[in-house]
Scaffold this motif. Structure first.
Motif, PDB file in Angstrom:
ATOM      1  N   HIS A  82     105.465  31.938 -62.412  1.00 25.08           N
ATOM      2  CA  HIS A  82     106.325  31.187 -63.126  1.00 25.08           C
ATOM      3  C   HIS A  82     105.121  30.719 -64.052  1.00 25.08           C
ATOM      4  O   HIS A  82     104.095  30.532 -63.993  1.00 25.08           O
ATOM      5  N   THR A  84     104.040  27.740 -67.170  1.00 25.23           N
ATOM      6  CA  THR A  84     104.420  26.394 -67.547  1.00 25.23           C
ATOM      7  C   THR A  84     105.407  26.304 -68.949  1.00 25.23           C
ATOM      8  O   THR A  84     105.366  25.014 -69.318  1.00 25.23           O
ATOM      9  N   TYR A 165     114.372  16.178 -65.231  1.00 23.25           N
ATOM     10  CA  TYR A 165     113.950  16.894 -66.175  1.00 23.25           C
ATOM     11  C   TYR A 165     114.466  16.524 -67.520  1.00 23.25           C
ATOM     12  O   TYR A 165     113.953  16.395 -68.728  1.00 23.25           O
ATOM     13  N   ARG A 168     113.207  13.070 -68.791  1.00 22.45           N
ATOM     14  CA  ARG A 168     111.873  13.122 -69.141  1.00 22.45           C
ATOM     15  C   ARG A 168     111.933  13.760 -70.566  1.00 22.45           C
ATOM     16  O   ARG A 168     111.011  13.337 -71.293  1.00 22.45           O
ATOM     17  N   LEU A 179     104.555  14.764 -62.269  1.00 22.09           N
ATOM     18  CA  LEU A 179     106.027  15.146 -62.636  1.00 22.09           C
ATOM     19  C   LEU A 179     105.992  16.668 -63.080  1.00 22.09           C
ATOM     20  O   LEU A 179     107.239  17.140 -62.648  1.00 22.09           O
ATOM     21  N   ILE A 180     105.044  17.041 -63.518  1.00 22.66           N
ATOM     22  CA  ILE A 180     105.290  18.558 -64.076  1.00 22.66           C
ATOM     23  C   ILE A 180     105.259  19.390 -62.659  1.00 22.66           C
ATOM     24  O   ILE A 180     105.978  20.372 -62.473  1.00 22.66           O
ATOM     25  N   SER A 183     108.072  19.136 -60.545  1.00 22.51           N
ATOM     26  CA  SER A 183     109.274  19.850 -60.976  1.00 22.51           C
ATOM     27  C   SER A 183     109.068  21.155 -60.923  1.00 22.51           C
ATOM     28  O   SER A 183     110.182  22.135 -60.399  1.00 22.51           O
ATOM     29  N   ILE A 184     107.986  21.878 -61.201  1.00 21.51           N
ATOM     30  CA  ILE A 184     108.125  23.080 -61.059  1.00 21.51           C
ATOM     31  C   ILE A 184     108.109  23.617 -59.686  1.00 21.51           C
ATOM     32  O   ILE A 184     108.845  24.654 -59.324  1.00 21.51           O
ATOM     33  N   LYS A 187     111.216  23.791 -57.523  1.00 23.63           N
ATOM     34  CA  LYS A 187     112.300  24.866 -57.828  1.00 23.63           C
ATOM     35  C   LYS A 187     111.600  26.339 -57.262  1.00 23.63           C
ATOM     36  O   LYS A 187     112.372  27.064 -56.664  1.00 23.63           O
ATOM     37  N   PHE A 207     101.732  21.991 -72.697  1.00 25.43           N
ATOM     38  CA  PHE A 207     101.649  20.560 -72.230  1.00 25.43           C
ATOM     39  C   PHE A 207     100.455  20.158 -72.009  1.00 25.43           C
ATOM     40  O   PHE A 207     100.098  18.899 -72.018  1.00 25.43           O
TER      41      PHE A 207
HETATM   42  N1  URA Z   1     108.365  23.232 -66.570  1.00 30.52           N
HETATM   43  C1  URA Z   1     109.202  22.657 -65.605  1.00 30.52           C
HETATM   44  O1  URA Z   1     110.133  23.169 -64.966  1.00 30.52           O
HETATM   45  N2  URA Z   1     109.092  21.400 -65.482  1.00 30.52           N
HETATM   46  C2  URA Z   1     108.092  20.572 -66.017  1.00 30.52           C
HETATM   47  O2  URA Z   1     108.096  19.235 -65.721  1.00 30.52           O
HETATM   48  C3  URA Z   1     107.323  21.360 -67.034  1.00 30.52           C
HETATM   49  C4  URA Z   1     107.561  22.365 -67.171  1.00 30.52           C
END
Ligand code: URA
Length: 435
Positions: A82, A84, A165, A168, A179-180, A183-184, A187, A207
């Protein structure tokens, strides 16, 4: 329990309990908590931050908000990757075939582009006939037969993250470590792989703008993955200019093919080999990262990576002849050169501006439901460190709409910073975490 108390607690710097985090996430996902209260809480989290325990709990609640994928029917250690988020980042299309060619199964879900960042699903759809949706049984069977499959994210993976997301994105609350990472990782953990390699971007076009912040994000994501029993490694990599030369869907697929033919730009080749080597190592096919890197290099130089890409395109309904005939992508009808008006060295190419320029040519979306022009984008002829003279072509904008092309070209022009001195070379991979 009520949401107003939770908002004020976090606003005043308090620590949220597991029950309070669950109340917020589940309530917002079900539509019981309105956007304005969720936004207030996200902004309170943005300023007051969350500690490690809160971050882990937030990840877990979001992971459990939807389906989790069962990949046990696939033999071997499944490794996911993954990034970012970046500009010109077509590494999945290079790395996945290299890793699969070395015997590590890849069962991957990828996203679409939004805003100035691109997405692998849009890129793959520029290949005529290519399908990015398939039934779960078909997906598993393809990985077992050819070693890889890449599909679009289903709506049922971590739906809480999807909703949070999107909020946000429009409330200025994306750039927060907790939060990042939640979030990642929610998933990634729901997607069922055994090991995860993260490409944490750092710099102007990411970011996380500083190596310290990117490193802290990588460390937190590795801890979350490891606590869930998944081997997780993070590479902190430079995003102070776009990756490679091509930005835009079919332009990037062509560059990925060129890279697998051994003719790709130096940065995209180096990063792809490093990511692939790390994935081969965490996938248990190499006893060290160095051995993994050597295996990835051999897969590239021998053409086995390119052959794997051919099999993959064919298996997902695409026309594999695109590997030998790029005109099958249906090139853009119009192009516009971006010409330098000064002498010197390219000091910087603002990745975000190139991403926006590409979006304006038609390659990206302004809203989720917008169609994309798969042939549009920006091709960089000069990269950071290159010498330029007045009149040199810095980049070319491609598309099918003259007005859009002109807006994109003007934005691309603003991305280039040209100065007198040669800039210092930035390391592409700054740090490796989680080993
Ligand atoms: N990618 C994501 O899936 N979530 C985030 O918060 C930032 C990048």
């Amino acid at each position: 329990m009520n949401i107003v108390d939770i908002i004020t607690k976090k606003r005043d710097g308090g620590k949220l309990s597991k029950e309070e985090i669950e109340f917020f996430v589940n309530g917002y996902t079900k539509g019981e908590i309105p956007d304005y209260q969720a936004s207030a809480l996200l902004m309170a989290i943005y300023f007051q931050k969350m500690d490690k325990e809160e971050t882990f709990q937030l990840t877990d609640v979001m992971r459990r908000s939807g389906d989790t994928i069962d990949l046990t029917a696939i033999t071997g250690i499944k490794v996911d990757k993954h990034s970012t988020g970046g500009v010109g980042d077509k590494t999945t299309l290079i790395v996945a075939p290299l890793v699969a060619a070395c015997g590590v199964p890849i069962a991957k879900m990828s996203g679409r582009g939004l805003g100035f960042t691109g997405g692998t699903v849009d890129k793959m759809e520029s290949i005529p006939g290519f399908k990015t949706a398939m039934e779960p049984e078909e997906f598993l069977a393809q990985v077992n037969s050819i070693g890889m499959a890449v599909i679009g994210q289903t709506g049922h993976i971590a739906p809480a993250d999807k909703k949070i997301y999107a909020l946000r994105d429009v409330t200025g609350t994306v750039e927060n470590l907790s939060l990042i990472s939640s979030s990642i990782m929610s998933k990634k953990l729901a997607a069922g792989s055994d090991a995860i390699v993260l490409d944490v971007k750092c710099g102007d076009g990411a970011f996380m703008k500083t190596p310290e912040d990117a490193s802290a994000l990588g460390k937190t994501m590795c801890e979350i993955g490891q606590a869930a029993g998944k081997k997780t490694v993070a590479l902190i990599t430079d995003m102070n200019q776009p990756l490679g030369q091509a930005v835009g869907n079919s332009l990037e697929v062509i560059e990925a093919i060129e890279t697998l033919k051994g003719q790709g730009p130096a940065d995209i080749t180096e990063l792809s080999l490093r990511l692939a080597g790390t994935m081969i190592y965490v996938g248990g096919k190499a006893s060290s990262i160095e051995e993994g890197d050597a295996m990835a290099k051999d897969a590239l130089e021998s053409g086995r990576g390119l052959e794997k890409l051919r099999q993959f395109i064919e298996a997902q309904g695409g026309n594999p002849q695109v590997l030998d005939d790029y005109s099958l992508f249906g090139p853009a009808k119009l192009s516009l050169d971006i010409v330098s008006d000064s002498y010197g060295f390219v000091q910087k190419i603002k990745a975000e501006s190139i991403g926006l320029a590409s979006q304006h040519t038609g390659a990206g979306r302004l809203r989720k439901e917008d169609p994309v022009d798969l042939s549009a984008g920006i091709y960089l002829h000069k990269k950071v460190g290159d010498k330029v003279a007045a009149g040199d072509v810095l980049a070319t904008a491609y598309g099918n709409d003259q007005a859009k092309l002109e807006i994109g070209a003007a934005e691309a022009m603003r991305a280039f910073v040209i100065g007198d001195d040669a800039p210092e070379k930035e390391a592409l991979v700054k740090e490796v975490l989680g080993l």
